[in-house]
Write a protein that holds these residues in place. Structure first.
Motif, PDB file in Angstrom:
ATOM      1  N   PHE A 161     -13.062   8.453  -3.686  1.00  0.00           N
ATOM      2  CA  PHE A 161     -13.034   9.881  -4.012  1.00  0.00           C
ATOM      3  C   PHE A 161     -12.224  10.160  -5.268  1.00  0.00           C
ATOM      4  N   GLU A 162     -11.167   9.367  -5.483  1.00  0.00           N
ATOM      5  CA  GLU A 162     -10.359   9.611  -6.673  1.00  0.00           C
ATOM      6  C   GLU A 162     -11.230   9.519  -7.930  1.00  0.00           C
ATOM      7  N   ARG A 163     -12.025   8.464  -8.005  1.00  0.00           N
ATOM      8  CA  ARG A 163     -12.877   8.295  -9.192  1.00  0.00           C
ATOM      9  C   ARG A 163     -13.956   9.378  -9.241  1.00  0.00           C
ATOM     10  N   PHE A 164     -14.430   9.764  -8.053  1.00  0.00           N
ATOM     11  CA  PHE A 164     -15.435  10.826  -7.995  1.00  0.00           C
ATOM     12  C   PHE A 164     -14.850  12.130  -8.534  1.00  0.00           C
ATOM     13  N   VAL A 165     -13.621  12.429  -8.084  1.00  0.00           N
ATOM     14  CA  VAL A 165     -12.969  13.668  -8.520  1.00  0.00           C
ATOM     15  C   VAL A 165     -12.819  13.668 -10.042  1.00  0.00           C
ATOM     16  N   SER A 209     -13.740  17.200  -2.163  1.00  0.00           N
ATOM     17  CA  SER A 209     -13.502  15.834  -2.628  1.00  0.00           C
ATOM     18  C   SER A 209     -12.051  15.667  -3.044  1.00  0.00           C
ATOM     19  N   TYR A 210     -11.474  16.734  -3.616  1.00  0.00           N
ATOM     20  CA  TYR A 210     -10.073  16.644  -4.029  1.00  0.00           C
ATOM     21  C   TYR A 210      -9.163  16.460  -2.816  1.00  0.00           C
ATOM     22  N   TRP A 211      -9.419  17.247  -1.799  1.00  0.00           N
ATOM     23  CA  TRP A 211      -8.526  17.148  -0.634  1.00  0.00           C
ATOM     24  C   TRP A 211      -8.781  15.894   0.174  1.00  0.00           C
ATOM     25  N   ALA A 212     -10.013  15.380   0.134  1.00  0.00           N
ATOM     26  CA  ALA A 212     -10.276  14.083   0.763  1.00  0.00           C
ATOM     27  C   ALA A 212      -9.447  13.017   0.056  1.00  0.00           C
ATOM     28  N   MET A 213      -9.396  13.116  -1.270  1.00  0.00           N
ATOM     29  CA  MET A 213      -8.622  12.156  -2.050  1.00  0.00           C
ATOM     30  C   MET A 213      -7.132  12.232  -1.702  1.00  0.00           C
ATOM     31  N   ILE A 214      -6.591  13.455  -1.682  1.00  0.00           N
ATOM     32  CA  ILE A 214      -5.159  13.605  -1.395  1.00  0.00           C
ATOM     33  C   ILE A 214      -4.835  13.103   0.016  1.00  0.00           C
ATOM     34  N   THR A 215      -5.673  13.485   0.971  1.00  0.00           N
ATOM     35  CA  THR A 215      -5.404  13.068   2.348  1.00  0.00           C
ATOM     36  C   THR A 215      -5.426  11.556   2.469  1.00  0.00           C
ATOM     37  N   CYS A 216      -6.478  10.940   1.936  1.00  0.00           N
ATOM     38  CA  CYS A 216      -6.631   9.494   2.121  1.00  0.00           C
ATOM     39  C   CYS A 216      -5.635   8.698   1.287  1.00  0.00           C
ATOM     40  N   ASN A 217      -5.357   9.139   0.074  1.00  0.00           N
ATOM     41  CA  ASN A 217      -4.560   8.302  -0.816  1.00  0.00           C
ATOM     42  C   ASN A 217      -3.072   8.566  -0.754  1.00  0.00           C
ATOM     43  N   VAL A 218      -2.696   9.805  -0.540  1.00  0.00           N
ATOM     44  CA  VAL A 218      -1.270  10.107  -0.592  1.00  0.00           C
ATOM     45  C   VAL A 218      -0.696  10.238   0.808  1.00  0.00           C
ATOM     46  N   ILE A 219      -1.437  10.907   1.681  1.00  0.00           N
ATOM     47  CA  ILE A 219      -0.873  11.146   3.012  1.00  0.00           C
ATOM     48  C   ILE A 219      -1.034   9.933   3.916  1.00  0.00           C
ATOM     49  N   SER A 220      -2.251   9.352   3.952  1.00  0.00           N
ATOM     50  CA  SER A 220      -2.455   8.284   4.939  1.00  0.00           C
ATOM     51  C   SER A 220      -1.522   7.080   4.741  1.00  0.00           C
ATOM     52  N   MET A 242       0.837  -1.212   0.000  1.00  0.00           N
ATOM     53  CA  MET A 242       0.000   0.000   0.000  1.00  0.00           C
ATOM     54  C   MET A 242       0.861   1.247   0.000  1.00  0.00           C
ATOM     55  N   LEU A 243       1.968   1.198   0.737  1.00  0.00           N
ATOM     56  CA  LEU A 243       2.872   2.351   0.731  1.00  0.00           C
ATOM     57  C   LEU A 243       3.419   2.581  -0.677  1.00  0.00           C
ATOM     58  N   LEU A 244       3.816   1.486  -1.326  1.00  0.00           N
ATOM     59  CA  LEU A 244       4.377   1.599  -2.674  1.00  0.00           C
ATOM     60  C   LEU A 244       3.340   2.134  -3.660  1.00  0.00           C
ATOM     61  N   THR A 245       2.178   1.467  -3.710  1.00  0.00           N
ATOM     62  CA  THR A 245       1.203   1.869  -4.728  1.00  0.00           C
ATOM     63  C   THR A 245       0.608   3.235  -4.397  1.00  0.00           C
ATOM     64  N   GLY A 246       0.452   3.545  -3.112  1.00  0.00           N
ATOM     65  CA  GLY A 246      -0.054   4.863  -2.731  1.00  0.00           C
ATOM     66  C   GLY A 246       0.911   5.956  -3.172  1.00  0.00           C
ATOM     67  N   THR A 247       2.210   5.664  -3.058  1.00  0.00           N
ATOM     68  CA  THR A 247       3.193   6.656  -3.476  1.00  0.00           C
ATOM     69  C   THR A 247       3.203   6.792  -4.998  1.00  0.00           C
ATOM     70  N   LEU A 248       3.008   5.664  -5.684  1.00  0.00           N
ATOM     71  CA  LEU A 248       2.929   5.739  -7.149  1.00  0.00           C
ATOM     72  C   LEU A 248       1.733   6.570  -7.594  1.00  0.00           C
ATOM     73  N   VAL A 249       0.620   6.398  -6.891  1.00  0.00           N
ATOM     74  CA  VAL A 249      -0.553   7.202  -7.208  1.00  0.00           C
ATOM     75  C   VAL A 249      -0.249   8.681  -6.954  1.00  0.00           C
ATOM     76  N   GLY A 250       0.480   8.936  -5.865  1.00  0.00           N
ATOM     77  CA  GLY A 250       0.880  10.314  -5.581  1.00  0.00           C
ATOM     78  C   GLY A 250       1.744  10.889  -6.697  1.00  0.00           C
ATOM     79  N   TYR A 251       2.642  10.056  -7.221  1.00  0.00           N
ATOM     80  CA  TYR A 251       3.486  10.468  -8.354  1.00  0.00           C
ATOM     81  C   TYR A 251       2.606  10.849  -9.542  1.00  0.00           C
ATOM     82  N   ALA A 252       1.581  10.020  -9.795  1.00  0.00           N
ATOM     83  CA  ALA A 252       0.701  10.296 -10.938  1.00  0.00           C
ATOM     84  C   ALA A 252      -0.059  11.603 -10.737  1.00  0.00           C
TER      85      ALA A 252
END
Lengths: 466, 398
Positions: A385-389, A345-356, A304-314
């Motif tokens: 949220f990512e898909r929602f955004v 929704s954007y910041w919910a996505m960033i918080t949950c997917n990249v930061i958490s 999850m750390l790896l793929t979450g960081t990859l999503v952050g890169y994207a």
């Protein structure tokens, strides 16, 4: 500092805390061989009622039309596609664990593969209902397949939605075959332990006459390798094709070349999160701690750390290139996502997917079940949220006079919640009636399974090739 | 344990071959000098191509080394020293890079003040595409790479002597941060030094595309170097059929990944057909460039895919190395195809400048590689996972 046993480079981590094959069989077979318990029945009734709710709401939709959903111009794709992609994404962890980790010889996968493959299949089923009903005229849904007909009407082969039909149906078929094939030796084990005639008969039918002969195993292993090789490209292709639904368009914020691998990384990310959520509960309830160790949970957290960081890169690459392109519409789309009406929704996505997932840098968090459980829930929410955004980027289209604000209706919400009922109904049945972990495969990674195990002059003898 | 009869130290006879590479490097420099005075822009374009090609190999190598430590990989230990030495070549690449600094105005339209004044798009990117920031970024990339390449080889050699397993743990930890730095720097190198040549064009996939190609180029090189070491009497038992099989599998898999990325990028741009993006492929779809564009799917994907499919081929070093050599050539063609159409719109212009640059960068690159391979055993003899590696068996009957 002495490293933890699982991290010591001079040793291999222990995958099963038992040295007894019979004990492993007992642990995994136990839930299928005990009487139905009340909690299970209540949970099944609860999920079943949500499933009924979903069916009812689809009936309402069938009668009334998509007007009861919140979709309208400009946001013509709403919850249906968000939920579809979310569920499809969830499935990817199962395929990754069963196929890619198999090819990469990650033996720890045996502790979790059956469980996550089951999750894959049910998640794909939940995903499938959305596009099926979204076609509008569900009674002619077979038109999505290229069937010869007297009107000579064919699906538009240039449409990514049509490619989806094949991507998803192939994915479902292969996942189901893979899952079932892996189950055969275990079903035979249960059959041999069965103590009622009915149980023995049913299990015999599904075990397909498995006797555990050397030839059976040889065929089994070859088939397993072939299915793994077929499934591996599927892990990437399914979500890539789903991403084409957006990326082939000309909509700012949708048309971007990084979408295919970015969607795949996100899918694996959310899939691992849900496997983890469910497994943390299951290993407590069913007493699988000897087979699904903290080591397994920790490894999934690393994924999850790896793929979450990859999503952050994207995300970062999208924003950077939106700016770098110099295209004002592209720049606006991203500015509007982060600071416009849907900023939350954007910041919910960033918080949950990249930061958490960044908490998983810490070893104690990775090995703490409560933290892991909470973070996986965050990730599941974030990926929704990512898909929602992405989808609601439509609310500000090329014509400012038609800009609008998308609001899901109660039908949207309850249909989505209803799919959880469908998912958990199937999942509870799986938990009760099938071996939740792969008995034969788990035994295969125990040191005792090595043909050299009993020749005791240790590593040297096992090095010589025969 | 390593078989005591195995040669794990580069023999001195082979070490003498370095003078050939040094000679090639010097010859290359002379050819470069000639081509520079013929046409400076052509020379810099060729040099950037050759440089980026060898850089890609070493970037792939540092990626591989870090992943091996992070994932605690056992099978690859005996080929890892070769990869570490290839990664350590990032140091010499940082030096070989310096001539390119003189070519910035030849290579990048956006660096000209007069162009910027009349070009609205370049103007709007000026906050990123300006020379001071560009040079700072470039300095950061090469610092990060040099430090990573140097540190992993040094620590691994230290472990040869101390046999300390804690060093493996430390390398695993450094690899986590290292991979993040690697991901960002290699992406932005690709954007700065390759994508921004055509400052109007953009693709979010570009960094991933360069990375995917770099890893393929690295696996090809690894297979070639290891085969060469074996054929000259080294690593007789330490690297066996199983290791070749595994390297072949990874090459096969990563090459499919490259194809996936290349196809996705092309398909999305072709399908949406937005002029600002399609220009990239239009430039590469005319005249002889079209032939080169078509050679990529056929010779970078289809042919290697069919060739590497069978384990009979992956398990025969001579055949595998032949395939790797051809695929490595295609990796060069890929980078050539990314860079050169910006300078030679009418068709490829392969000439003295390209040969000279390949000889110059390649000669010094290989000289430095062998020089460093000489300094320590050819396998990390102190690695705690060495026995895992030596005893690994894919389970395929001979």
């Amino acid at each position: 500092m002495i490293p933890h046993r699982d991290d010591d480079p001079t040793k291999r981590p222990v995958l099963v805390e038992s040295s007894d094959f019979h004990e492993v069989t007992e642990i995994i077979a136990a839930p299928t061989e005990t009487k139905l318990n009340t909690t299970w029945i209540l949970l099944l009734m609860l999920s079943g009622s949500f499933l009924c709710l979903m069916v009812g709401l689809f009936g309402y939709l069938f009668w009334e039309g998509t007007g009861i959903w919140g979709v309208n111009v400009p946001v013509a794709w709403g919850f249906a596609i968000v939920n579809f992609i979310w569920w499809i994404g969830i499935g990817h962890a199962g395929t990754l664990i069963s196929a890619i980790l198999f090819l990469f010889r990650q033996k720890w996968r045996t502790g979790i593969n059956r469980f996550s493959e089951a999750m894959t299949i049910f998640a794909v089923m939940c995903a499938g209902v959305f596009p099926a009903f979204h076609v509008g005229r569900i009674w002619v849904v077979y038109y999505i397949f290229p069937l010869p007909n007297q009107m000579a009407a064919w699906p538009n082969t240039r449409s990514p939605l049509f490619w989806d039909v094949f991507a998803i149906s192939t994915y479902f078929t292969v996942s189901l075959l893979f899952w079932y094939m892996g189950l055969i030796p275990d079903l035979a084990t249960l059959r041999d332990r069965a103590n009622t005639k009915v149980r023995k008969f049913v299990l015999s039918v599904f075990a397909l006459g498995w006797r555990g002969a050397a030839r059976h195993w040889q065929n089994y292993e070859r088939a397993y390798l072939i299915l793994a090789a077929i499934s591996t490209p599927l892990v990437l292709s399914v979500h890539s094709i789903v991403s084409f639904d957006f990326a082939t368009s000309k909509i700012p914020g949708w048309h971007t070349t990084i979408f295919p691998p970015y969607f795949v990384a996100g899918a694996v990310f959310s899939g691992f999160a849900l496997v983890s959520t469910l497994l943390i509960v299951a290993r407590e309830v069913f007493g699988f701690k000897k087979v699904v160790r903290l080591h397994h949970i920790e490894n999934m957290n690393k994924f999850m750390l790896l793929t979450g960081t990859l999503v952050g890169y994207a995300y970062a690459m999208e924003i950077f290139v939106a700016w770098y392109s110099g295209n004002i519409y592209e720049r606006y789309a991203f500015w509007n996502r982060a600071l416009g009406e849907y900023w939350w929704s954007y910041w919910a996505m960033i918080t949950c997917n990249v930061i958490s997932p960044q908490f998983f840098w810490f070893r104690w968090v990775r090995r703490n079940l409560i933290f892991t459980f909470i973070l996986t829930i965050f990730i599941n929410i974030g990926m929704w949220f990512e898909r929602f955004v992405i989808v609601i980027t439509l609310h500000a289209d090329f014509l400012p006079s038609s800009w609008g604000y998308y609001r899901p209706t109660w039908v949207d919400w309850w249909t989505y919640i209803g799919t959880f009922g469908m998912f958990f109904s199937f999942f509870l049945l799986f938990l009760k009636f099938l071996p939740q972990l792969a008995i034969a495969e788990v035994k295969g990674v125990m040191p005792e399974a090595s043909p050299h195990f009993h020749s005791h002059d240790s590593s040297n003898s096992s090095n010589s090739r025969h | 344990m390593v078989d005591s009869r195995d040669t794990i130290q580069l023999n001195s006879k082979l070490a003498k071959s370095t003078s050939w590479f040094l000679g090639a490097g010097v010859l290359g420099v002379l050819l470069c000098a000639v081509s520079y005075f013929q046409d400076a822009q052509t020379f810099f374009a060729s040099y950037l191509t050759a440089f980026s090609f060898f850089l890609a190999i070493s970037l792939g190598a540092i990626f591989f080394v870090m992943v091996q430590h992070l994932a605690r990989v056992g099978w690859s230990v005996t080929v890892r020293r070769t990869a570490e030495t290839l990664a350590n070549n990032l140091l010499i690449l940082a030096v070989l890079f310096l001539p390119l600094l003189l070519g910035v105005h030849e290579l990048f339209q956006w660096s000209h003040e007069d162009v910027r004044l009349v070009d609205h798009l370049i103007q709007s990117k000026a906050a990123y595409l300006n020379l001071p920031f560009f040079f700072i970024r470039t300095a950061v990339y090469f610092t990060v790479w040099s430090v990573l390449g140097w540190w992993f080889l040094r620590t691994s050699r230290l472990q040869d002597e101390t046999k300390d397993p804690a060093l493996s743990t430390r390398m695993g930890k450094v690899a986590t941060f290292g991979l993040i730095l690697f991901g960002l720097t290699s992406t932005f190198y690709a954007i700065d030094w390759i994508m921004s040549i055509d400052a109007h064009w953009f693709s979010t996939m570009f960094g991933v595309y360069f990375f995917a190609g770099a890893v393929v180029a690295f696996y090809c090189t690894l297979i070639l170097v290891v085969t060469w070491l074996k054929s000259t009497g080294h690593l007789k038992t330490s690297v066996n059929t199983e290791h070749f099989h595994d390297m072949g599998k990874l090459l096969f898999g990563h090459n499919i990944f490259w194809t996936y990325i290349a196809f996705s990028q092309f398909m999305l741009i072709w399908y949406a057909n937005i002029p600002e993006e399609t220009l990239f492929f239009l430039h590469r779809g005319e005249g002889l460039w079209k032939t080169i564009s078509l050679s990529l799917p056929w010779l970078h994907f289809v042919a290697p895919f069919l060739f590497l499919m069978s384990h009979n081929i992956k398990r025969r070093p001579a055949l595998l190395a032949t395939g790797a050599a051809l695929l490595l050539t295609m990796c060069y063609v890929d980078i050539y195809w990314l860079i050169q159409p910006n300078f030679h719109q009418n068709g490829p212009h392969f000439g003295i400048s390209d040969v000279g640059s390949l000889l110059a960068v390649g000669g010094f690159y290989l000289f430095f590689l062998i020089h460093n391979l000489r300094q320590a055993p050819l396998i990390p003899v102190g690695d705690p996972r060495l026995n895992d590696c030596l005893s690994y068996d894919n389970g395929i009957p001979e």
